[in-house]
Design an enzyme around this catalytic site. Sequence first.
Site, PDB file in Angstrom:
ATOM      1  N   GLY A  12      32.527  14.329  -6.554  1.00  0.00           N
ATOM      2  CA  GLY A  12      31.449  14.027  -5.588  1.00  0.00           C
ATOM      3  C   GLY A  12      30.563  15.242  -5.397  1.00  0.00           C
ATOM      4  N   VAL A  24      25.866  31.841 -10.124  1.00  0.00           N
ATOM      5  CA  VAL A  24      26.585  32.019 -11.394  1.00  0.00           C
ATOM      6  C   VAL A  24      25.585  32.355 -12.509  1.00  0.00           C
ATOM      7  CG1 VAL A  24      27.818  30.749 -13.209  1.00  0.00           C
ATOM      8  CG2 VAL A  24      28.563  30.549 -10.816  1.00  0.00           C
ATOM      9  N   ARG A  73      32.513  11.347 -12.098  1.00  0.00           N
ATOM     10  CA  ARG A  73      33.979  11.235 -12.019  1.00  0.00           C
ATOM     11  C   ARG A  73      34.381  10.711 -13.394  1.00  0.00           C
ATOM     12  NH1 ARG A  73      35.145  12.206  -6.771  1.00  0.00           N
ATOM     13  NH2 ARG A  73      33.771  11.375  -5.164  1.00  0.00           N
ATOM     14  N   ASP A 104      39.217  18.396  -5.297  1.00  0.00           N
ATOM     15  CA  ASP A 104      40.607  18.418  -5.789  1.00  0.00           C
ATOM     16  C   ASP A 104      40.748  17.851  -7.203  1.00  0.00           C
ATOM     17  OD1 ASP A 104      40.105  15.861  -4.905  1.00  0.00           O
ATOM     18  OD2 ASP A 104      42.079  15.553  -4.008  1.00  0.00           O
ATOM     19  N   GLY A 105      39.962  16.819  -7.540  1.00  0.00           N
ATOM     20  CA  GLY A 105      40.005  16.274  -8.905  1.00  0.00           C
ATOM     21  C   GLY A 105      39.544  17.324  -9.914  1.00  0.00           C
ATOM     22  N   THR A 126      33.397  20.479  -1.895  1.00  0.00           N
ATOM     23  CA  THR A 126      33.595  19.079  -1.511  1.00  0.00           C
ATOM     24  C   THR A 126      33.357  18.962  -0.021  1.00  0.00           C
ATOM     25  OG1 THR A 126      35.256  17.367  -1.091  1.00  0.00           O
ATOM     26  CG2 THR A 126      36.114  19.561  -1.517  1.00  0.00           C
ATOM     27  N   ASP A 128      34.754  17.028   1.838  1.00  0.00           N
ATOM     28  CA  ASP A 128      36.022  16.643   2.501  1.00  0.00           C
ATOM     29  C   ASP A 128      36.800  17.833   3.068  1.00  0.00           C
ATOM     30  OD1 ASP A 128      35.333  14.141   1.583  1.00  0.00           O
ATOM     31  OD2 ASP A 128      36.712  14.182  -0.120  1.00  0.00           O
ATOM     32  N   ASP A 130      39.318  19.363   1.767  1.00  0.00           N
ATOM     33  CA  ASP A 130      40.727  18.958   1.668  1.00  0.00           C
ATOM     34  C   ASP A 130      41.546  19.819   0.702  1.00  0.00           C
ATOM     35  OD1 ASP A 130      39.391  18.093  -0.563  1.00  0.00           O
ATOM     36  OD2 ASP A 130      40.193  16.054  -0.552  1.00  0.00           O
ATOM     37  N   ARG A 172      37.764  10.986   2.677  1.00  0.00           N
ATOM     38  CA  ARG A 172      38.880  10.454   1.864  1.00  0.00           C
ATOM     39  C   ARG A 172      40.178  10.514   2.661  1.00  0.00           C
ATOM     40  NH1 ARG A 172      38.591   9.518  -3.686  1.00  0.00           N
ATOM     41  NH2 ARG A 172      36.828  10.888  -3.948  1.00  0.00           N
ATOM     42  N   ARG A 212      33.847   5.429  35.809  1.00  0.00           N
ATOM     43  CA  ARG A 212      32.987   6.428  36.472  1.00  0.00           C
ATOM     44  C   ARG A 212      31.558   6.362  35.913  1.00  0.00           C
ATOM     45  NH1 ARG A 212      32.991  10.774  32.913  1.00  0.00           N
ATOM     46  NH2 ARG A 212      34.716  10.697  31.450  1.00  0.00           N
ATOM     47  N   GLN A 253      25.993  11.489   4.275  1.00  0.00           N
ATOM     48  CA  GLN A 253      26.791  12.695   4.571  1.00  0.00           C
ATOM     49  C   GLN A 253      26.899  13.633   3.366  1.00  0.00           C
ATOM     50  OE1 GLN A 253      30.577  11.344   6.927  1.00  0.00           O
ATOM     51  NE2 GLN A 253      29.645   9.576   5.942  1.00  0.00           N
TER      52      GLN A 253
HETATM   53  O1  F6P Z   1      34.986  13.444  -2.053  1.00  0.00           O
HETATM   54  C1  F6P Z   1      33.753  13.237  -1.435  1.00  0.00           C
HETATM   55  C2  F6P Z   1      33.615  11.797  -1.036  1.00  0.00           C
HETATM   56  O2  F6P Z   1      32.331  11.599  -0.475  1.00  0.00           O
HETATM   57  C3  F6P Z   1      34.686  11.255  -0.086  1.00  0.00           C
HETATM   58  O3  F6P Z   1      34.477  11.630   1.240  1.00  0.00           O
HETATM   59  C4  F6P Z   1      34.594   9.785  -0.331  1.00  0.00           C
HETATM   60  O4  F6P Z   1      35.803   9.116  -0.005  1.00  0.00           O
HETATM   61  C5  F6P Z   1      34.340   9.735  -1.807  1.00  0.00           C
HETATM   62  O5  F6P Z   1      33.719  10.951  -2.159  1.00  0.00           O
HETATM   63  C6  F6P Z   1      33.486   8.598  -2.274  1.00  0.00           C
HETATM   64  O6  F6P Z   1      33.303   8.771  -3.634  1.00  0.00           O
HETATM   65  P1  F6P Z   1      32.691   7.711  -4.608  1.00  0.00           P
HETATM   66  O7  F6P Z   1      31.245   7.731  -4.388  1.00  0.00           O
HETATM   67  O8  F6P Z   1      33.055   8.154  -5.979  1.00  0.00           O
HETATM   68  O9  F6P Z   1      33.305   6.403  -4.223  1.00  0.00           O
END
Ligand code: F6P
Length: 320
Positions: A12, A24, A73, A104-105, A126, A128, A130, A172, A212, A253
Amino acid sequence: MIKRIGVLTSGGDAPGMNAAIRAVTRKGIRTGMEVYGIGHGYKGLIDGDMRLMNIAHVGDIIHRGGTVLKTARCEEFKTDKGIDKAVENINKAKLDSIITIGGDGTLKGALELVKKGINVQFIPATIDNDLGYCAYSIGFDTAVNTVVNAVNGIRETGMSHDKTTIIEVMGRNCGDIALMSGLAGGADAVLIPEVKSDIDKIIDKIKEGISRQKKNSIIIRAEGADISTEELTEEIKKGIGEDVRTVILGYLQRGGSPTALDRNMATLMGSEAVRLISEDKPSTAIGFDGQNVTLVDLKKADNIENKVRADLLELVMTLA
Ligand code: F6P
């Protein structure tokens, strides 16, 4: 011998990837290296999609989201045949090292290349956040700010119409975006995958607000939480006896101009990757602790468990 390096972005996209590519490329060239941009991540390695970069290729990109190298991907890269083809192309192009930028991938893919004897420097990017081995990944700060801006807008209309709103955010299997935007956005409750959701407690919190005269509660649900947005909406509607709005923020996002933190982090890590290669260092997972660059052996990085500040869930509710 002039060093030849390749740079790619994979998985992503994340705001700040371009700042890393710029760092770089320019640091590499100015250190006397040849820098090759690889298109569409690992897919580009398999297809031999590489071009020699110059200083101008990365002009005017520091402020842009997305990635000028494109990303993908790539299922083929998860097969032995795909990895072998990528290694063959790296060797054919006589690349000394590859710099991979992604989540992570991408880290797992980097490990596969390392197993085949390729030197890889990994830069975490990323939204995420994560990756357990480092505190911050490129793109996370921008994504949180994007969510907070959305929450600000939703708060205004929710306040005007006395409406409770459930906002679904990305991440994710990680709750970091939800948690940090919930804290910064003044949400009433946050649901994350790492913690079992207590719907009754959330309903009580909203009802306490209504008693309230606070009728515009905001609930942030991470996409990986243990109850779906639809179910959550129904449960809350039933529980408070009023209509509830739902907003799924989705791909917005992932876009947007990177924050200064993401740009600077990307710049420092990109520059560090080139330094490691110029000094013939082994494959490394580069990270950032909020202030400084951190380094972890790439072979160990994937085994470090990611931890979120689950204690902040309670703080969000206390302050609501
Ligand atoms: O890893 C980034 C991210 O935006 C996650 O938050 C989300 O679950 C995922 O990618 C969605 O990816 P894709 O567009 O490949 O479904």
